[in-house]
Design an enzyme around this catalytic site. Structure first.
Site, PDB file in Angstrom:
ATOM      1  N   ASN A   7     -51.840 104.436  80.589  1.00 12.42           N
ATOM      2  CA  ASN A   7     -50.998 103.770  80.089  1.00 12.42           C
ATOM      3  C   ASN A   7     -49.601 103.256  81.095  1.00 12.42           C
ATOM      4  O   ASN A   7     -49.710 104.289  82.367  1.00 12.42           O
ATOM      5  CB  ASN A   7     -50.219 105.794  79.884  1.00 12.42           C
ATOM      6  CG  ASN A   7     -48.765 105.200  79.245  1.00 12.42           C
ATOM      7  OD1 ASN A   7     -47.967 105.169  79.640  1.00 12.42           O
ATOM      8  ND2 ASN A   7     -48.491 106.412  78.315  1.00 12.42           N
ATOM      9  N   HIS A  43     -46.182 104.059  74.929  1.00 17.28           N
ATOM     10  CA  HIS A  43     -44.826 105.498  74.711  1.00 17.28           C
ATOM     11  C   HIS A  43     -43.597 104.532  74.134  1.00 17.28           C
ATOM     12  O   HIS A  43     -42.891 105.022  75.323  1.00 17.28           O
ATOM     13  CB  HIS A  43     -45.502 106.766  75.077  1.00 17.28           C
ATOM     14  CG  HIS A  43     -44.974 107.755  73.775  1.00 17.28           C
ATOM     15  ND1 HIS A  43     -45.287 109.013  73.834  1.00 17.28           N
ATOM     16  CD2 HIS A  43     -44.248 107.645  73.683  1.00 17.28           C
ATOM     17  CE1 HIS A  43     -44.875 109.440  73.523  1.00 17.28           C
ATOM     18  NE2 HIS A  43     -44.065 108.823  72.779  1.00 17.28           N
ATOM     19  N   HIS A  50     -38.366 103.158  79.899  1.00 15.19           N
ATOM     20  CA  HIS A  50     -39.107 102.479  80.181  1.00 15.19           C
ATOM     21  C   HIS A  50     -39.716 101.416  79.473  1.00 15.19           C
ATOM     22  O   HIS A  50     -39.742 100.301  79.222  1.00 15.19           O
ATOM     23  CB  HIS A  50     -40.403 103.319  79.985  1.00 15.19           C
ATOM     24  CG  HIS A  50     -40.871 104.865  79.497  1.00 15.19           C
ATOM     25  ND1 HIS A  50     -40.826 104.712  78.201  1.00 15.19           N
ATOM     26  CD2 HIS A  50     -40.136 106.071  79.578  1.00 15.19           C
ATOM     27  CE1 HIS A  50     -40.787 105.566  77.538  1.00 15.19           C
ATOM     28  NE2 HIS A  50     -40.445 106.646  78.352  1.00 15.19           N
ATOM     29  N   GLU A  70     -47.926 104.288  71.310  1.00 11.81           N
ATOM     30  CA  GLU A  70     -47.727 106.181  71.280  1.00 11.81           C
ATOM     31  C   GLU A  70     -46.713 106.520  70.467  1.00 11.81           C
ATOM     32  O   GLU A  70     -45.212 106.061  70.856  1.00 11.81           O
ATOM     33  CB  GLU A  70     -48.227 106.692  71.733  1.00 11.81           C
ATOM     34  CG  GLU A  70     -49.773 106.890  72.802  1.00 11.81           C
ATOM     35  CD  GLU A  70     -49.537 107.985  73.938  1.00 11.81           C
ATOM     36  OE1 GLU A  70     -51.549 108.007  73.746  1.00 11.81           O
ATOM     37  OE2 GLU A  70     -49.004 108.554  74.038  1.00 11.81           O
ATOM     38  N   HIS A 190     -53.247 113.550  79.167  1.00  6.80           N
ATOM     39  CA  HIS A 190     -51.559 114.311  79.349  1.00  6.80           C
ATOM     40  C   HIS A 190     -51.851 115.301  80.608  1.00  6.80           C
ATOM     41  O   HIS A 190     -52.795 116.411  80.393  1.00  6.80           O
ATOM     42  CB  HIS A 190     -50.937 115.006  78.483  1.00  6.80           C
ATOM     43  CG  HIS A 190     -49.624 115.456  79.070  1.00  6.80           C
ATOM     44  ND1 HIS A 190     -48.479 114.717  78.310  1.00  6.80           N
ATOM     45  CD2 HIS A 190     -48.541 116.289  79.521  1.00  6.80           C
ATOM     46  CE1 HIS A 190     -47.500 114.698  79.088  1.00  6.80           C
ATOM     47  NE2 HIS A 190     -47.236 115.945  79.676  1.00  6.80           N
ATOM     48  N   GLY A 213     -51.754 107.679  82.364  1.00  8.28           N
ATOM     49  CA  GLY A 213     -50.247 107.032  83.202  1.00  8.28           C
ATOM     50  C   GLY A 213     -50.180 107.557  84.461  1.00  8.28           C
ATOM     51  O   GLY A 213     -50.168 106.944  85.142  1.00  8.28           O
ATOM     52  N   HIS A 214     -49.150 108.608  84.673  1.00  9.76           N
ATOM     53  CA  HIS A 214     -48.205 109.087  85.349  1.00  9.76           C
ATOM     54  C   HIS A 214     -49.694 109.120  86.751  1.00  9.76           C
ATOM     55  O   HIS A 214     -49.337 109.251  87.814  1.00  9.76           O
ATOM     56  CB  HIS A 214     -47.989 110.194  84.441  1.00  9.76           C
ATOM     57  CG  HIS A 214     -46.992 111.158  86.039  1.00  9.76           C
ATOM     58  ND1 HIS A 214     -45.757 110.555  86.171  1.00  9.76           N
ATOM     59  CD2 HIS A 214     -47.017 111.575  86.501  1.00  9.76           C
ATOM     60  CE1 HIS A 214     -44.897 110.692  87.295  1.00  9.76           C
ATOM     61  NE2 HIS A 214     -45.882 112.131  87.710  1.00  9.76           N
TER      62      HIS A 214
END
Length: 237
Positions: A7, A43, A50, A70, A190, A213-214
């Site tokens: 992501n 997303h 973003h 997403e 997540h 992602g994060h």
């Protein structure tokens, strides 16, 4: 091997914080694929804080692996997905003002709505996935919508794992088994990270894809993007 979809929202956040085009989202996405990732996830949200809608259009021309978009299927999102036609669309019930996704769909309550949305996307050749909690009833409900896959919302697993409670994965392994029995493909995402991904992969049968992602971007600040992607790939074997 479970596929890794990266992501790139956080890359867009960093770019947007200064304006201009540094870092270059398209170059980073290309590099991520070159480093071995098997997919790119975005997303976009209605406020484009973003990922911008134009990013989705630009990435479609560039991404050579799986392209996953997403989001909550509001009209503007649906129009974008139908225009871009990614490999996969993942339906997420996030509120307009949500900082990040914080719940899966109630697939029983929203069955008719989801069926309609999914039918529209599938008739356009787009694979569909529904973001759901690790709840057997919600997995069973998802199977009635016509979706191709579900994506298990893994925040609770990550939270329990960080406390040393490996039993937090049990609900996810049970949900995965039921999903497979019902003919659903299985994704997850997540708060998955280098710390917890290996145990999750080993515990979850039939896991096709994870979207990260994060954590991956944060880990890359210390370890480097190419190195981190390869670390994930090794843990997902």
């Amino acid at each position: 091997m479970t596929k890794l979809s990266v992501n790139v929202n956080k890359i867009a956040t960093l770019r947007n914080s200064r304006g201009g085009n540094v870092p270059d989202l398209l170059k980073v996405a290309k590099d991520i694929e070159d480093f071995g990732a098997q997919g790119i996830t975005i997303h976009p949200r209605p406020d484009e804080r973003h990922i911008k809608y134009q990013d989705a259009r630009d990435l479609k021309k560039l991404v050579r692996t799986e392209f996953n978009i997403e989001g909550n299927p509001v009209p503007s999102f649906m129009d974008l997905v139908l225009e871009v036609k990614p490999t996969q669309v993942t339906l997420v019930p996030d509120a307009v003002d949500a900082i990040t996704s914080n719940a899966g769909w109630d697939t029983v309550k929203h069955k008719d709505f989801l069926k309609e949305v999914i039918s529209t996307f599938k008739s356009n050749g787009i694979r569909t996935s529904i973001f759901v909690d690790a709840n057997i009833e919600m997995v069973q409900g998802a199977a009635l919508t016509g979706t191709d896959r579900i994506e298990l919302y893994t925040e609770s697993y990550a939270h329990e794992y960080a406390k040393g409670n490996k039993k937090g994965v049990l609900a996810f392994s049970e949900a995965a088994k039921v999903a497979h029995e019902l003919g659903l493909g299985l994704n997850a995402g997540h708060d998955l990270s280098l710390e917890n991904i290996k145990y999750f992969k080993e515990s979850i049968p039939h896991l096709l894809e994870v979207s990260i992602g994060h954590a991956l971007i944060c880990e890359s600040l210390y370890l480097g993007l190419e190195n981190v992607i390869n670390m994930y790939l090794n843990k997902l074997k």
